[in-house]
Design a protein around this motif. Structure first.
Motif, PDB file in Angstrom:
ATOM      1  N   ILE B  33       0.825  -1.207   0.000  1.00  0.00           N
ATOM      2  CA  ILE B  33       0.000   0.000   0.000  1.00  0.00           C
ATOM      3  C   ILE B  33       0.856   1.253   0.000  1.00  0.00           C
ATOM      4  O   ILE B  33       0.450   2.284  -0.510  1.00  0.00           O
ATOM      5  N   ARG B  34       2.045   1.178   0.550  1.00  0.00           N
ATOM      6  CA  ARG B  34       2.916   2.357   0.545  1.00  0.00           C
ATOM      7  C   ARG B  34       3.259   2.808  -0.871  1.00  0.00           C
ATOM      8  O   ARG B  34       3.372   3.990  -1.159  1.00  0.00           O
ATOM      9  N   GLU B  35       3.415   1.811  -1.738  1.00  0.00           N
ATOM     10  CA  GLU B  35       3.734   2.116  -3.124  1.00  0.00           C
ATOM     11  C   GLU B  35       2.561   2.844  -3.776  1.00  0.00           C
ATOM     12  O   GLU B  35       2.751   3.773  -4.563  1.00  0.00           O
ATOM     13  N   ILE B  36       1.367   2.401  -3.438  1.00  0.00           N
ATOM     14  CA  ILE B  36       0.173   3.005  -4.025  1.00  0.00           C
ATOM     15  C   ILE B  36      -0.009   4.437  -3.535  1.00  0.00           C
ATOM     16  O   ILE B  36      -0.214   5.360  -4.321  1.00  0.00           O
ATOM     17  N   ILE B  37       0.074   4.619  -2.213  1.00  0.00           N
ATOM     18  CA  ILE B  37      -0.162   5.959  -1.670  1.00  0.00           C
ATOM     19  C   ILE B  37       0.941   6.930  -2.092  1.00  0.00           C
ATOM     20  O   ILE B  37       0.693   8.109  -2.291  1.00  0.00           O
ATOM     21  N   HIS B  38       2.142   6.405  -2.262  1.00  0.00           N
ATOM     22  CA  HIS B  38       3.226   7.261  -2.729  1.00  0.00           C
ATOM     23  C   HIS B  38       2.974   7.730  -4.157  1.00  0.00           C
ATOM     24  O   HIS B  38       3.181   8.901  -4.492  1.00  0.00           O
ATOM     25  N   ALA B  39       2.523   6.798  -5.004  1.00  0.00           N
ATOM     26  CA  ALA B  39       2.228   7.153  -6.392  1.00  0.00           C
ATOM     27  C   ALA B  39       1.074   8.144  -6.459  1.00  0.00           C
ATOM     28  O   ALA B  39       1.060   9.040  -7.300  1.00  0.00           O
ATOM     29  N   ALA B  40       0.110   7.971  -5.565  1.00  0.00           N
ATOM     30  CA  ALA B  40      -1.064   8.849  -5.568  1.00  0.00           C
ATOM     31  C   ALA B  40      -0.781  10.167  -4.839  1.00  0.00           C
ATOM     32  O   ALA B  40      -1.599  11.088  -4.870  1.00  0.00           O
ATOM     33  N   GLY B  41       0.349  10.247  -4.137  1.00  0.00           N
ATOM     34  CA  GLY B  41       0.698  11.466  -3.428  1.00  0.00           C
ATOM     35  C   GLY B  41      -0.111  11.713  -2.182  1.00  0.00           C
ATOM     36  O   GLY B  41      -0.362  12.861  -1.822  1.00  0.00           O
ATOM     37  N   VAL B  42      -0.524  10.649  -1.515  1.00  0.00           N
ATOM     38  CA  VAL B  42      -1.260  10.799  -0.254  1.00  0.00           C
ATOM     39  C   VAL B  42      -0.596   9.947   0.818  1.00  0.00           C
ATOM     40  O   VAL B  42       0.454   9.334   0.576  1.00  0.00           O
ATOM     41  N   THR B  43      -1.177   9.922   1.994  1.00  0.00           N
ATOM     42  CA  THR B  43      -0.616   9.139   3.094  1.00  0.00           C
ATOM     43  C   THR B  43      -1.540   7.978   3.441  1.00  0.00           C
ATOM     44  O   THR B  43      -2.689   7.914   2.982  1.00  0.00           O
ATOM     45  N   GLN B  44      -1.030   7.076   4.274  1.00  0.00           N
ATOM     46  CA  GLN B  44      -1.779   5.864   4.548  1.00  0.00           C
ATOM     47  C   GLN B  44      -3.179   6.094   5.105  1.00  0.00           C
ATOM     48  O   GLN B  44      -4.133   5.480   4.623  1.00  0.00           O
ATOM     49  N   PRO B  45      -3.354   6.937   6.122  1.00  0.00           N
ATOM     50  CA  PRO B  45      -4.713   7.118   6.664  1.00  0.00           C
ATOM     51  C   PRO B  45      -5.707   7.585   5.604  1.00  0.00           C
ATOM     52  O   PRO B  45      -6.902   7.314   5.722  1.00  0.00           O
ATOM     53  N   THR B  46      -5.215   8.307   4.598  1.00  0.00           N
ATOM     54  CA  THR B  46      -6.112   8.721   3.517  1.00  0.00           C
ATOM     55  C   THR B  46      -6.653   7.504   2.771  1.00  0.00           C
ATOM     56  O   THR B  46      -7.846   7.406   2.482  1.00  0.00           O
ATOM     57  N   LEU B  47      -5.750   6.572   2.479  1.00  0.00           N
ATOM     58  CA  LEU B  47      -6.209   5.345   1.818  1.00  0.00           C
ATOM     59  C   LEU B  47      -7.215   4.619   2.696  1.00  0.00           C
ATOM     60  O   LEU B  47      -8.261   4.172   2.208  1.00  0.00           O
ATOM     61  N   TYR B  48      -6.905   4.534   3.998  1.00  0.00           N
ATOM     62  CA  TYR B  48      -7.787   3.781   4.884  1.00  0.00           C
ATOM     63  C   TYR B  48      -9.056   4.552   5.234  1.00  0.00           C
ATOM     64  O   TYR B  48      -9.962   4.004   5.836  1.00  0.00           O
ATOM     65  N   HIS B  49      -9.077   5.831   4.873  1.00  0.00           N
ATOM     66  CA  HIS B  49     -10.331   6.571   5.006  1.00  0.00           C
ATOM     67  C   HIS B  49     -11.286   6.203   3.862  1.00  0.00           C
ATOM     68  O   HIS B  49     -12.494   6.121   4.062  1.00  0.00           O
ATOM     69  N   HIS B  50     -10.741   5.945   2.699  1.00  0.00           N
ATOM     70  CA  HIS B  50     -11.584   5.668   1.529  1.00  0.00           C
ATOM     71  C   HIS B  50     -11.835   4.172   1.338  1.00  0.00           C
ATOM     72  O   HIS B  50     -12.820   3.794   0.708  1.00  0.00           O
ATOM     73  N   PHE B  51     -10.946   3.342   1.846  1.00  0.00           N
ATOM     74  CA  PHE B  51     -11.119   1.899   1.693  1.00  0.00           C
ATOM     75  C   PHE B  51     -10.849   1.220   3.027  1.00  0.00           C
ATOM     76  O   PHE B  51      -9.998   1.661   3.794  1.00  0.00           O
ATOM     77  N   LYS B  52     -11.573   0.144   3.249  1.00  0.00           N
ATOM     78  CA  LYS B  52     -11.451  -0.557   4.526  1.00  0.00           C
ATOM     79  C   LYS B  52     -10.028  -1.094   4.715  1.00  0.00           C
ATOM     80  O   LYS B  52      -9.420  -0.919   5.763  1.00  0.00           O
ATOM     81  N   ASP B  53      -9.529  -1.721   3.697  1.00  0.00           N
ATOM     82  CA  ASP B  53      -8.175  -2.257   3.757  1.00  0.00           C
ATOM     83  C   ASP B  53      -7.674  -2.525   2.344  1.00  0.00           C
ATOM     84  O   ASP B  53      -8.361  -2.217   1.365  1.00  0.00           O
TER      85      ASP B  53
END
Lengths: 199, 199
Positions: B33-53
């Motif tokens: 997931i770090r690779e994804i959030i880095h590419a998207a330019g956001v941080t981990q909690p942002t990903l986990y705000h939009h998706f459960k896991d």
DNA sequence: CGCTGAATATACCGATCGTTATATTGCCCT
DNA sequence: AGGGCAATATAACGATCGGTATATTCAGCG
């Protein structure tokens, strides 16, 4: 042979065998070495004594099984004449190979048709190309013998590989692949390739 | 629409887009997931705000693209009559779909034909089965209209899917898939399926 | 204004990853 | 008997994994 040498071979083969089981099920990235050594009943330094690293273990597994299956294919093709019977024994031999150990086609096809594995980038293409060239030669021969319409041999080889590989990949994942990979199916596939579906 | 909502949608879609890029290249297990959030330019909690896991993100990606591609297929099949032209537009539409965004067939086919992903076990089969049933219905119709030899519709659907999927999977990985997935190839595939390779 | 709640960030959790430094075992050769 | 070496184990390394507790920002609304 010395006991230590034979014992070493067994350990090494045990590691390769359990690695085959696990990699063929969930793939290179999802399987950790701890899972492999636990299944084999050894510890990490033992694995690293026999293999340089995880990548080398996987590459050896791949190369070994590609080698064996390729040799078997070339053998049965050489033992038959005429493009139709050669295609027939090629499919049947692949089916038999799968039924003898479904983990092997699973590993080969899932690794090839699945996501890219950067660690072994480039080695898969050269391995699969040998079989493709074998199929292509049969096609060229078939066209020359006028038992096949004159078409691009690359296209013919591609479609034949599609018809052969996909059922192997799909059915080798099911339980008891022998229910599906029957001699009747092998014949049907060759018939479909040569005669087509239309009336 | 509120600015915050639209911004949220963009972030969510940006995550899905970069996840598509990465998962379609190296698969679920190999992409963190770090690779994804880095590419998207956001941080981990942002990903986990939009998706459960991680699993939910992946599942949504899969479902979304299966849904869209399935609807497109059903649409072009319904807009045509006769089994031959239906098969033809099915292949051509799939080629177009691939050329519009090769990441999508890569994700779909590599996920389906690649190693098992325990996290989403069972959801892939139901998604792919819809398309298989669509193909099968065309085969049943073709047999009934006597433009195809009376054979097991499951077998015919299987072989047709092989001939269609495998080139899509293989060529969508190459650079510039348009060099391979031409209208000419689409026609050749349907011709090969219907007429076969023999004289 | 102050409240609320969605969206995002900082910083960190315990677990697992691939890998290895070190030590021990046990066979082979002399 | 003892040196040498292949084979294996104990225990740990730093890095990364998926996931989160907490804090901050910011827009909409009374």
């Amino acid at each position: 042979m010395k006991a230590s040498r034979s014992s070493a071979t067994t350990t090494r083969e045990k590691l390769l065998d359990h690695a085959l089981t696990l990699f063929s099920d969930r793939g290179y990235a999802a399987v950790g070495i701890r899972e492999i050594i636990h299944a084999a009943g050894v510890t990490q330094p033992t694995l690293y004594h026999h293999f340089k690293d995880k990548r080398s273990l996987f590459e050896e597994l791949i190369r070994q099984h590609y080698e064996v299956s390729q040799e078997q294919l070339e053998q049965v093709v050489a033992a038959n004449n005429g493009c139709e019977s050669r295609l027939q024994v090629m499919v049947q031999s692949s089916f038999d190979f799968c039924l003898a150990d479904p983990r092997i086609p699973r590993l080969m096809f899932q690794t090839y048709y699945g996501p890219r594995i950067p660690e072994i980038d480039g080695i898969l293409d050269s391995l699969t190309d040998r079989r493709f060239q074998l199929v292509k030669r049969i096609m060229v021969e078939g066209i020359h013998e006028k038992c096949m319409r004159p078409r691009d041999p690359d296209f013919l080889a591609l479609t034949f590989c599609c018809l052969m590989d996909q059922p192997l990949n799909i059915f080798s994942r099911r339980s008891r692949p022998g229910r599906f990979l029957t001699p009747a199916l092998a014949t049907e596939i060759v018939d479909q390739f040569l005669q087509g579906a239309s009336t």
